[in-house]
Design a protein around this motif. Sequence first.
Motif, short mmCIF file in Angstrom:
data_model
loop_
_atom_site.label_atom_id
_atom_site.label_comp_id
_atom_site.label_asym_id
_atom_site.label_seq_id
_atom_site.Cartn_x
_atom_site.Cartn_y
_atom_site.Cartn_z
N ARG A 77 9.35 8.60 4.09
CA ARG A 77 9.72 7.35 4.74
C ARG A 77 10.78 7.59 5.81
N LEU A 78 11.73 8.46 5.54
CA LEU A 78 12.79 8.76 6.51
C LEU A 78 12.20 9.34 7.78
N GLU A 79 11.32 10.32 7.63
CA GLU A 79 10.73 10.95 8.82
C GLU A 79 9.86 9.97 9.59
N THR A 80 9.11 9.13 8.87
CA THR A 80 8.27 8.13 9.53
C THR A 80 9.13 7.11 10.27
N TYR A 81 10.22 6.69 9.63
CA TYR A 81 11.09 5.70 10.28
C TYR A 81 11.68 6.27 11.56
N ARG A 82 12.18 7.49 11.48
CA ARG A 82 12.77 8.11 12.68
C ARG A 82 11.76 8.22 13.81
N ASP B 155 8.56 6.54 14.06
CA ASP B 155 7.79 5.35 14.43
C ASP B 155 8.63 4.11 14.69
N VAL B 156 9.87 4.08 14.21
CA VAL B 156 10.70 2.89 14.42
C VAL B 156 11.89 3.20 15.31
N ALA B 157 12.72 4.16 14.92
CA ALA B 157 13.91 4.45 15.71
C ALA B 157 13.55 4.87 17.13
N ASP B 158 12.55 5.74 17.26
CA ASP B 158 12.14 6.15 18.61
C ASP B 158 11.56 4.97 19.39
N MET B 159 10.84 4.08 18.69
CA MET B 159 10.29 2.90 19.35
C MET B 159 11.40 1.99 19.87
N VAL B 160 12.43 1.79 19.06
CA VAL B 160 13.56 0.97 19.50
C VAL B 160 14.18 1.56 20.76
N ARG B 161 14.37 2.86 20.77
CA ARG B 161 14.94 3.50 21.96
C ARG B 161 14.04 3.31 23.18
N GLU B 162 12.74 3.43 22.97
CA GLU B 162 11.80 3.27 24.09
C GLU B 162 11.83 1.85 24.64
N LEU B 163 11.82 0.87 23.75
CA LEU B 163 11.82 -0.52 24.21
C LEU B 163 13.13 -0.87 24.88
N ARG B 164 14.25 -0.41 24.34
CA ARG B 164 15.55 -0.67 24.97
C ARG B 164 15.73 0.12 26.25
N GLY B 165 14.94 1.17 26.41
CA GLY B 165 15.03 1.98 27.62
C GLY B 165 14.19 1.45 28.78
N ILE B 166 13.45 0.36 28.57
CA ILE B 166 12.68 -0.23 29.66
C ILE B 166 13.64 -0.69 30.76
N LYS C 37 0.83 -1.21 0.00
CA LYS C 37 0.00 0.00 0.00
C LYS C 37 0.86 1.25 0.00
N ARG C 38 1.94 1.26 0.79
CA ARG C 38 2.80 2.43 0.86
C ARG C 38 3.53 2.66 -0.46
N ILE C 39 3.91 1.58 -1.12
CA ILE C 39 4.53 1.72 -2.45
C ILE C 39 3.52 2.31 -3.43
N ASP C 40 2.30 1.76 -3.44
CA ASP C 40 1.27 2.24 -4.37
C ASP C 40 0.87 3.69 -4.07
N ASP C 41 0.97 4.09 -2.80
CA ASP C 41 0.63 5.45 -2.42
C ASP C 41 1.73 6.45 -2.78
N GLY C 42 2.87 5.93 -3.25
CA GLY C 42 3.95 6.80 -3.68
C GLY C 42 4.67 7.49 -2.54
N VAL C 43 4.82 6.80 -1.41
CA VAL C 43 5.54 7.38 -0.27
C VAL C 43 6.97 7.72 -0.70
N SER C 44 7.38 8.95 -0.44
CA SER C 44 8.69 9.43 -0.89
C SER C 44 9.80 9.05 0.10
N TYR C 45 11.04 9.22 -0.35
CA TYR C 45 12.20 8.99 0.53
C TYR C 45 12.09 9.84 1.78
N ARG C 46 11.79 11.13 1.63
CA ARG C 46 11.71 12.03 2.79
C ARG C 46 10.60 11.63 3.74
#
Length: 269
Positions: free
Chosen positions: A87-92, A94-105, A76-85
Amino acid sequence: MNGFENDDLLFRVDGHVATITLNRPDAYNALSDDMRDGLRKAADALRQNRSEIRIAVLTGAGKAFCSGGDIKLMKKRIDDGVSYRERLETYRRDVADMVRELRGIRQPVVAKINGATYGAGCSLAMLCDLRIACDSAKFGLPFGKRALIPDWGSTYFLPRIVGLSKAISLCSTGRSFDAAEALQMGFLDEVVAAEELDSRVEAFCEEVLQSGPFSIMEAKAAMTRGLDLSLDAALEIEARVQSECFVSDDHREGVDCFLEKRPPSFTGK
Protein backbone atom coordinates in the motif's frame (compact mmCIF):
# COMPACT_ATOMS: atom_id res chain seq x y z
CA MET A 1 -5.51 19.46 -29.66
CA ASN A 2 -9.09 18.11 -29.55
CA GLY A 3 -8.84 15.99 -26.40
CA PHE A 4 -9.20 12.32 -25.43
CA GLU A 5 -11.28 10.02 -23.26
CA ASN A 6 -11.14 6.72 -21.44
CA ASP A 7 -13.92 4.80 -19.71
CA ASP A 8 -14.07 7.13 -16.71
CA LEU A 9 -12.73 10.54 -17.80
CA LEU A 10 -13.27 13.00 -20.65
CA PHE A 11 -10.76 15.66 -21.72
CA ARG A 12 -11.97 18.27 -24.19
CA VAL A 13 -10.41 21.48 -25.52
CA ASP A 14 -12.59 24.33 -26.77
CA GLY A 15 -10.63 27.36 -27.88
CA HIS A 16 -8.02 27.90 -25.18
CA VAL A 17 -10.07 26.17 -22.44
CA ALA A 18 -9.64 22.52 -21.43
CA THR A 19 -12.46 20.73 -19.59
CA ILE A 20 -11.69 17.59 -17.57
CA THR A 21 -14.85 15.66 -16.71
CA LEU A 22 -14.90 12.83 -14.16
CA ASN A 23 -17.23 10.44 -15.94
CA ARG A 24 -18.66 7.75 -13.65
CA PRO A 25 -22.07 9.34 -13.03
CA ASP A 26 -23.71 6.08 -11.93
CA ALA A 27 -21.05 5.81 -9.17
CA TYR A 28 -21.20 9.52 -8.34
CA ASN A 29 -17.76 9.83 -9.95
CA ALA A 30 -16.02 7.73 -7.32
CA LEU A 31 -12.32 7.47 -8.10
CA SER A 32 -11.26 4.50 -10.21
CA ASP A 33 -7.97 3.33 -11.69
CA ASP A 34 -9.08 4.52 -15.15
CA MET A 35 -9.95 7.91 -13.68
CA ARG A 36 -6.51 8.20 -12.10
CA ASP A 37 -4.89 7.27 -15.41
CA GLY A 38 -7.03 9.87 -17.15
CA LEU A 39 -6.10 12.58 -14.67
CA ARG A 40 -2.42 11.80 -15.16
CA LYS A 41 -2.85 11.97 -18.94
CA ALA A 42 -4.79 15.24 -18.62
CA ALA A 43 -2.02 16.80 -16.53
CA ASP A 44 0.50 15.74 -19.15
CA ALA A 45 -1.64 17.19 -21.97
CA LEU A 46 -1.86 20.52 -20.15
CA ARG A 47 1.89 20.52 -19.63
CA GLN A 48 2.59 19.73 -23.30
CA ASN A 49 0.12 22.28 -24.70
CA ARG A 50 0.71 25.44 -22.65
CA SER A 51 0.65 27.71 -25.69
CA GLU A 52 -2.74 26.36 -26.80
CA ILE A 53 -4.46 25.66 -23.48
CA ARG A 54 -4.55 28.65 -21.13
CA ILE A 55 -7.01 27.56 -18.44
CA ALA A 56 -8.52 24.24 -17.31
CA VAL A 57 -11.84 23.32 -15.68
CA LEU A 58 -12.35 20.16 -13.60
CA THR A 59 -15.93 18.96 -13.11
CA GLY A 60 -18.07 15.86 -12.75
CA ALA A 61 -20.71 14.22 -14.93
CA GLY A 62 -24.23 13.81 -13.58
CA LYS A 63 -25.26 14.80 -10.07
CA ALA A 64 -21.87 14.67 -8.35
CA PHE A 65 -18.49 16.31 -8.60
CA CYS A 66 -16.69 13.36 -6.96
CA SER A 67 -17.84 11.13 -4.11
CA GLY A 68 -14.27 10.15 -3.21
CA GLY A 69 -12.71 6.70 -3.05
CA ASP A 70 -14.55 3.69 -4.39
CA ILE A 71 -15.60 1.68 -1.30
CA LYS A 72 -16.01 -1.51 -3.34
CA LEU A 73 -12.41 -1.16 -4.51
CA MET A 74 -11.29 -0.61 -0.90
CA LYS A 75 -13.09 -3.81 0.12
CA LYS A 76 -11.42 -5.78 -2.67
CA ARG A 77 -7.96 -4.60 -1.60
CA ILE A 78 -8.66 -5.61 2.01
CA ASP A 79 -9.90 -9.04 0.91
CA ASP A 80 -6.85 -9.43 -1.35
CA GLY A 81 -4.63 -8.96 1.69
CA VAL A 82 -2.73 -5.92 0.43
CA SER A 83 0.20 -5.40 2.81
CA TYR A 84 1.50 -2.21 4.42
CA ARG A 85 4.52 -2.21 2.09
CA GLU A 86 2.39 -2.77 -1.01
CA ARG A 87 0.00 0.00 0.00
CA LEU A 88 2.85 2.40 0.79
CA GLU A 89 4.52 1.88 -2.57
CA THR A 90 1.19 2.16 -4.41
CA TYR A 91 0.30 5.36 -2.56
CA ARG A 92 3.64 6.97 -3.33
CA ARG A 93 3.34 6.04 -7.00
CA ASP A 94 -0.38 6.48 -7.70
CA VAL A 95 -1.45 9.20 -5.26
CA ALA A 96 1.50 11.29 -4.06
CA ASP A 97 2.96 11.56 -7.55
CA MET A 98 -0.50 12.40 -8.92
CA VAL A 99 -0.91 15.21 -6.39
CA ARG A 100 2.44 16.64 -7.45
CA GLU A 101 1.48 16.41 -11.12
CA LEU A 102 -1.87 18.12 -10.64
CA ARG A 103 -0.38 20.87 -8.47
CA GLY A 104 2.37 21.28 -11.03
CA ILE A 105 -0.07 22.29 -13.79
CA ARG A 106 1.01 25.76 -14.90
CA GLN A 107 -2.38 26.94 -16.15
CA PRO A 108 -5.03 28.12 -13.68
CA VAL A 109 -7.36 25.23 -12.82
CA VAL A 110 -10.98 25.84 -11.78
CA ALA A 111 -13.04 23.26 -9.92
CA LYS A 112 -16.60 23.54 -11.25
CA ILE A 113 -18.42 21.79 -8.42
CA ASN A 114 -21.78 20.61 -9.67
CA GLY A 115 -22.92 18.40 -6.78
CA ALA A 116 -21.85 15.97 -4.07
CA THR A 117 -18.16 16.34 -3.14
CA TYR A 118 -16.88 13.97 -0.47
CA GLY A 119 -13.60 12.52 0.74
CA ALA A 120 -10.99 12.54 -2.00
CA GLY A 121 -13.46 14.58 -4.04
CA CYS A 122 -12.80 17.45 -1.63
CA SER A 123 -9.10 16.74 -2.02
CA LEU A 124 -9.35 16.98 -5.80
CA ALA A 125 -11.20 20.28 -5.49
CA MET A 126 -8.44 21.63 -3.25
CA LEU A 127 -5.82 20.68 -5.83
CA CYS A 128 -7.47 23.22 -8.13
CA ASP A 129 -6.61 26.91 -7.86
CA LEU A 130 -10.15 28.04 -7.14
CA ARG A 131 -13.51 26.46 -6.53
CA ILE A 132 -16.88 27.62 -7.88
CA ALA A 133 -19.88 25.58 -6.76
CA CYS A 134 -23.62 25.42 -7.25
CA ASP A 135 -25.69 26.28 -4.19
CA SER A 136 -27.01 22.71 -3.87
CA ALA A 137 -23.56 21.11 -3.57
CA LYS A 138 -22.76 19.12 -0.42
CA PHE A 139 -19.34 18.43 1.07
CA GLY A 140 -17.67 16.24 3.66
CA LEU A 141 -14.40 14.58 4.61
CA PRO A 142 -15.60 11.34 6.22
CA PHE A 143 -12.22 9.60 6.13
CA GLY A 144 -12.34 8.89 9.86
CA LYS A 145 -15.59 6.98 9.43
CA ARG A 146 -13.60 4.53 7.30
CA ALA A 147 -10.70 4.62 9.82
CA LEU A 148 -8.49 6.48 7.33
CA ILE A 149 -6.87 9.91 7.30
CA PRO A 150 -7.56 12.58 4.66
CA ASP A 151 -5.41 11.94 1.59
CA TRP A 152 -4.69 13.23 -1.91
CA GLY A 153 -2.93 16.16 -0.23
CA SER A 154 -5.75 17.09 2.15
CA THR A 155 -3.53 17.05 5.24
CA TYR A 156 -1.45 19.75 3.54
CA PHE A 157 -4.06 21.87 1.76
CA LEU A 158 -7.11 21.78 4.03
CA PRO A 159 -5.55 23.57 7.05
CA ARG A 160 -4.01 26.12 4.69
CA ILE A 161 -7.41 26.85 3.15
CA VAL A 162 -9.78 26.76 6.16
CA GLY A 163 -7.39 26.98 9.12
CA LEU A 164 -6.02 24.25 11.38
CA SER A 165 -8.80 24.07 13.96
CA LYS A 166 -11.56 23.95 11.35
CA ALA A 167 -9.65 21.31 9.39
CA ILE A 168 -9.27 19.12 12.47
CA SER A 169 -12.97 19.57 13.30
CA LEU A 170 -14.15 18.64 9.79
CA CYS A 171 -11.93 15.56 9.65
CA SER A 172 -12.63 14.41 13.21
CA THR A 173 -16.40 14.49 12.78
CA GLY A 174 -16.64 13.69 9.08
CA ARG A 175 -19.83 15.75 9.04
CA SER A 176 -21.43 17.06 5.87
CA PHE A 177 -21.62 20.78 5.17
CA ASP A 178 -23.39 22.78 2.51
CA ALA A 179 -22.13 25.29 -0.05
CA ALA A 180 -23.01 28.30 2.09
CA GLU A 181 -20.87 27.04 4.98
CA ALA A 182 -18.09 26.03 2.57
CA LEU A 183 -18.05 29.58 1.23
CA GLN A 184 -18.05 31.10 4.71
CA MET A 185 -15.06 29.00 5.85
CA GLY A 186 -13.09 29.79 2.69
CA PHE A 187 -13.26 26.32 1.14
CA LEU A 188 -15.16 27.80 -1.82
CA ASP A 189 -14.45 30.99 -3.73
CA GLU A 190 -17.93 31.45 -5.21
CA VAL A 191 -21.40 29.92 -4.95
CA VAL A 192 -24.01 30.39 -7.66
CA ALA A 193 -27.42 28.95 -8.47
CA ALA A 194 -27.20 25.55 -10.18
CA GLU A 195 -28.60 26.90 -13.43
CA GLU A 196 -25.92 29.62 -13.48
CA LEU A 197 -22.89 27.41 -12.79
CA ASP A 198 -21.92 26.76 -16.42
CA SER A 199 -22.27 30.37 -17.49
CA ARG A 200 -20.38 31.70 -14.47
CA VAL A 201 -17.41 29.40 -15.04
CA GLU A 202 -17.44 30.23 -18.76
CA ALA A 203 -17.43 33.94 -17.91
CA PHE A 204 -14.52 33.49 -15.52
CA CYS A 205 -12.53 31.63 -18.19
CA GLU A 206 -13.20 34.45 -20.63
CA GLU A 207 -11.90 36.96 -18.09
CA VAL A 208 -8.70 34.95 -17.68
CA LEU A 209 -8.22 34.80 -21.45
CA GLN A 210 -8.01 38.60 -21.51
CA SER A 211 -4.66 38.39 -19.68
CA GLY A 212 -1.31 37.32 -21.09
CA PRO A 213 -1.07 33.52 -20.74
CA PHE A 214 2.64 33.42 -19.89
CA SER A 215 2.25 36.05 -17.19
CA ILE A 216 -0.75 34.26 -15.64
CA MET A 217 1.10 30.94 -15.48
CA GLU A 218 4.23 32.56 -14.08
CA ALA A 219 2.24 34.50 -11.48
CA LYS A 220 0.61 31.25 -10.32
CA ALA A 221 4.00 29.55 -10.07
CA ALA A 222 5.59 32.47 -8.22
CA MET A 223 2.78 32.76 -5.68
CA THR A 224 2.68 29.00 -5.08
CA ARG A 225 6.43 28.86 -4.47
CA GLY A 226 6.32 32.06 -2.44
CA LEU A 227 4.15 30.46 0.24
CA ASP A 228 7.17 28.48 1.44
CA LEU A 229 9.88 31.11 0.86
CA SER A 230 11.30 34.10 2.69
CA LEU A 231 10.37 37.55 1.43
CA ASP A 232 13.84 38.05 -0.05
CA ALA A 233 13.68 34.75 -1.95
CA ALA A 234 10.17 35.54 -3.22
CA LEU A 235 11.27 39.00 -4.36
CA GLU A 236 14.16 37.50 -6.33
CA ILE A 237 11.77 35.16 -8.16
CA GLU A 238 9.45 38.11 -8.76
CA ALA A 239 12.29 40.19 -10.19
CA ARG A 240 13.37 37.47 -12.62
CA VAL A 241 9.87 36.60 -13.81
CA GLN A 242 8.76 40.22 -14.14
CA SER A 243 11.83 40.95 -16.24
CA GLU A 244 10.99 37.99 -18.50
CA CYS A 245 7.48 39.34 -18.89
CA PHE A 246 8.76 42.85 -19.58
CA VAL A 247 10.71 41.79 -22.69
CA SER A 248 7.89 39.58 -24.06
CA ASP A 249 5.77 40.25 -27.14
CA ASP A 250 2.67 39.92 -24.97
CA HIS A 251 3.75 42.82 -22.73
CA ARG A 252 4.11 45.03 -25.79
CA GLU A 253 0.68 43.87 -26.95
CA GLY A 254 -0.81 44.51 -23.50
CA VAL A 255 0.40 48.11 -23.58
CA ASP A 256 -0.58 48.69 -27.21
CA CYS A 257 -4.11 47.31 -26.85
CA PHE A 258 -4.70 49.53 -23.83
CA LEU A 259 -3.53 52.66 -25.65
CA GLU A 260 -5.43 51.71 -28.79
CA LYS A 261 -8.58 50.85 -26.81
CA ARG A 262 -9.05 47.37 -28.36
CA PRO A 263 -9.16 43.80 -27.11
CA PRO A 264 -5.76 42.09 -26.69
CA SER A 265 -4.35 39.46 -29.04
CA PHE A 266 -1.91 37.52 -26.86
CA THR A 267 0.27 34.72 -28.23
CA GLY A 268 2.05 33.53 -25.08
CA LYS A 269 5.39 34.80 -26.40
